[in-house]
Design an enzyme around this catalytic site. Structure first.
Site, PDB file in Angstrom:
ATOM      1  CE1 TYR A  97     -11.699  24.938  -3.102  1.00 13.81           C
ATOM      2  CE2 TYR A  97     -12.110  22.612  -2.670  1.00 13.81           C
ATOM      3  CZ  TYR A  97     -11.702  23.859  -2.230  1.00 13.81           C
ATOM      4  OH  TYR A  97     -11.296  24.030  -0.936  1.00 13.81           O
ATOM      5  NE  ARG A 134      -6.109  27.535  -1.600  1.00 18.23           N
ATOM      6  CZ  ARG A 134      -7.297  27.480  -0.986  1.00 18.23           C
ATOM      7  NH1 ARG A 134      -7.814  28.563  -0.429  1.00 18.23           N
ATOM      8  NH2 ARG A 134      -7.973  26.353  -0.943  1.00 18.23           N
ATOM      9  CE1 TYR A 194     -11.378  18.728   5.263  1.00 18.25           C
ATOM     10  CE2 TYR A 194     -11.433  19.864   3.151  1.00 18.25           C
ATOM     11  CZ  TYR A 194     -11.891  19.724   4.442  1.00 18.25           C
ATOM     12  OH  TYR A 194     -12.871  20.566   4.894  1.00 18.25           O
ATOM     13  NE  ARG A 241     -11.695  23.104   9.005  1.00 18.22           N
ATOM     14  CZ  ARG A 241     -12.187  22.663   7.863  1.00 18.22           C
ATOM     15  NH1 ARG A 241     -12.864  23.473   7.058  1.00 18.22           N
ATOM     16  NH2 ARG A 241     -11.989  21.420   7.497  1.00 18.22           N
ATOM     17  CD  GLU A 259     -17.893  27.904   2.228  1.00 17.91           C
ATOM     18  OE1 GLU A 259     -17.846  26.839   1.573  1.00 17.91           O
ATOM     19  OE2 GLU A 259     -17.066  28.816   2.104  1.00 17.91           O
TER      20      GLU A 259
HETATM   21  C1  3EB Z   1     -14.600  23.025   3.684  1.00 12.22           C
HETATM   22  O1  3EB Z   1     -14.705  23.136   4.892  1.00 12.22           O
HETATM   23  C2  3EB Z   1     -15.587  23.764   2.860  1.00 12.22           C
HETATM   24  O2  3EB Z   1     -10.613  26.304  -0.222  1.00 12.22           O
HETATM   25  O3  3EB Z   1     -10.275  28.214   0.759  1.00 12.22           O
HETATM   26  C3  3EB Z   1     -14.232  26.412   3.189  1.00 12.22           C
HETATM   27  C4  3EB Z   1     -13.352  27.459   3.451  1.00 12.22           C
HETATM   28  C5  3EB Z   1     -14.046  25.630   2.069  1.00 12.22           C
HETATM   29  C6  3EB Z   1     -12.269  27.706   2.601  1.00 12.22           C
HETATM   30  C7  3EB Z   1     -10.918  27.162   0.612  1.00 12.22           C
HETATM   31  C8  3EB Z   1     -12.963  25.895   1.225  1.00 12.22           C
HETATM   32  C9  3EB Z   1     -12.078  26.911   1.488  1.00 12.22           C
HETATM   33  O4  3EB Z   1     -13.745  22.292   3.158  1.00 12.22           O
HETATM   34  C10 3EB Z   1     -14.984  24.523   1.743  1.00 12.22           C
END
Ligand code: 3EB
Length: 343
Positions: free
Chosen positions: A151, A158, A211, A224, A331
């Site tokens: 990941y 990306r 993050y 989001r 998820e």
């Molecule tokens: C998160 O909230 C959970 O890498 O495109 C959610 C939505 C998540 C999109 C992405 C990853 C992605 O971090 C994982």
């Protein structure tokens, strides 16, 4: 009278696709088929992704078909089949992980970068530069390869493509999800638009693009949710949403509690979007949920929590997929403001 909602989505079994009339087919933008039981290599008339995420709550695969009431035309560029209206473009990109990169870049990182570079070249050339939503699927998302989780490799590739195409890593980033689906090339289904959407963040969560480095040296590039206005319609694309508070996984090992936390996050995103939307407000109850479960054995526990919270009228499909953090058990993703066709 307001015009009819131009954008719709249909959820149906693959065997029902052939039964649809010419008019319905003319309005198809593209499809994503989830499951892997159906013959996957049959060429569709439109952009199609085939995702190996076994359906847990029904014997047949699930096709998600994006439909528009506006005139649709088709084409191929950058090796990407697309369909588009005056406002929106849907396409599917796949990339094999067969080429090593310059220096130490892993094959998946290179595949992610190549795939996104092609995607951006396509949407920039055709005049739909605003990526609204990306659905990312890659094999063995949690496996470490060369000391780096896959990941995280995907996130690096990306990000490089966003930067190389002159895009911000924080402003105007798309809604997205990223799931592990075995035995297939990296696949990205996407919707892009002539006009920009409005990115929405979740006040209960740190923005993913911020993050801390503990989750990987290169942050994931997504919002989001994205709010998008069409004539007569407001659509909200909600990203994959999980049991994360702040930036930390909550309720490790407790799937019921993770489901409730995920619902709280979805509600918080809807509330934030409703503050920006013009319409009467999006409500979780009316949506069609795609629920990804790491462990098929969690189906009944998750369904019980969702049904209790949202009522017996809940519409959802449950799919087995690995989630992008090893301690996340589920998820959920969905889209609000669409007309939804179910059989
Ligand atoms: C998160 O909230 C959970 O890498 O495109 C959610 C939505 C998540 C999109 C992405 C990853 C992605 O971090 C994982």
């Amino acid at each position: 009278m307001s015009p009819p909602s131009p954008l719709a989505v249909a959820y149906l079994e693959p065997s029902r696709l052939d039964l649809q009339g010419a008019r319905w087919r003319a309005g198809v933008l593209g499809q994503v088929c989830y499951g892997g039981r159906s013959p996957t290599l049959e060429a569709a008339d439109w952009p199609a992704a085939f995702i190996h995420t076994p359906r847990l709550d029904a014997p047949e695969d699930l096709c998600e078909v994006w439909l528009s009431a506006d005139p649709v035309s088709a084409g191929t560029a950058e090796g990407i089949a697309y369909r588009r209206t005056d406002d929106l473009l849907f396409g599917v990109v796949t990339e094999a992980e067969d080429v090593d990169g310059v220096g130490s870049a892993a094959p998946l990182q290179c595949a992610a970068e190549r795939g996104y570079l092609r995607l951006f070249a396509l949407i920039d050339a055709l005049g739909y530069p605003n990526l609204l939503r990306a659905w990312n699927y890659l094999a063995e998302i949690n496996r470490e390869e060369g000391g780096v989780e896959r990941y995280r490799q995907f996130n690096a590739g990306r990000q490089d493509a966003f930067l190389a195409s002159g895009r911000s890593l924080t402003d105007g980033v798309p809604a997205a999800c990223a799931l592990g689906a075995a035995g297939q090339p990296m696949s990205i289904a996407f919707l892009a638009a002539r006009r920009p959407g409005v990115p929405i963040e979740n006040p209960r969560q740190v923005s993913a693009f911020h993050y801390p480095a503990a989750y990987g040296p290169r942050s994931p590039t997504f919002s989001r949710a994205t709010l998008f206005r069409l004539p007569g319609q407001e659509v909200l694309f909600l990203s994959g949403t999980a049991s994360i508070g702040g930036h930390e996984t909550r309720h490790s090992g407790d799937v019921g509690a993770q489901t409730r936390e995920t619902l709280a996050n979805l509600r918080a995103v809807l509330e934030a979007a409703n503050g920006a939307a013009r319409g009467p407000g999006f409500r979780l109850k009316s949506l069609y949920l795609k629920v990804y479960l790491r462990d098929p054995g969690d189906l009944e526990a998750v369904r019980a929590v969702l049904t209790e919270a949202l009522g017996p009228g809940l519409r959802a499909a449950y799919l087995q997929a690995d989630i992008c953090r090893a301690d996340l058990l589920l998820e959920i993703e969905t889209t609000a403001g669409l007309r939804i066709e179910t059989p």
